[in-house]
Scaffold this motif. Structure first.
Motif: not given
Length: 122
Positions: A69-81
């Protein structure tokens, strides 16, 4: 296995979108990712995965976080490289030790070319 960094936007900044890092670790581990570690109370996590496309990983984590609940958020993922290339490409190497004023911003997608050109013209 590839190492990834997940950056959750706006987590634990104010009174809203609060998630304990132990809960975030458990959530990411529950998705099948391994060696999950979090950084301070930031909403940032490092983990290992065999999935090779960052957007798929980001979408999976975003959906799992949004189920709270209430946790709609953008997520960005980058590789270690990718993170290593970003660090190596620092355009301000003389400021690399000043962690309070040296920042990097991550975009979830490719920005509109016209908007970038307009910003560059300022």
């Amino acid at each position: 296995m590839q190492t990834y960094v997940a950056l959750l936007r706006g987590i634990n900044v104010g009174a809203h979108k609060r998630i304990a890092m132990a809960d975030l670790r458990a959530l990411i581990e529950g998705l099948g990712y391994a060696d999950v570690r979090t950084h301070l109370n930031s909403g940032n996590a490092v983990f290992a995965s065999q999935v090779g496309v960052n957007q798929d990983v980001a979408s999976t984590i975003r959906a799992a976080v949004a189920s709270r609940p209430g946790m709609n958020t953008a997520v960005v993922v980058r590789s270690g490289e990718e993170m290593q290339r970003i660090i190596a490409g620092n355009p301000f190497p003389d400021r690399a030790d000043d962690h309070k004023t040296l920042h990097v911003a991550f975009l979830a997608g490719t920005p509109d070319r016209q908007l970038v050109e307009a910003l560059a013209g300022i």
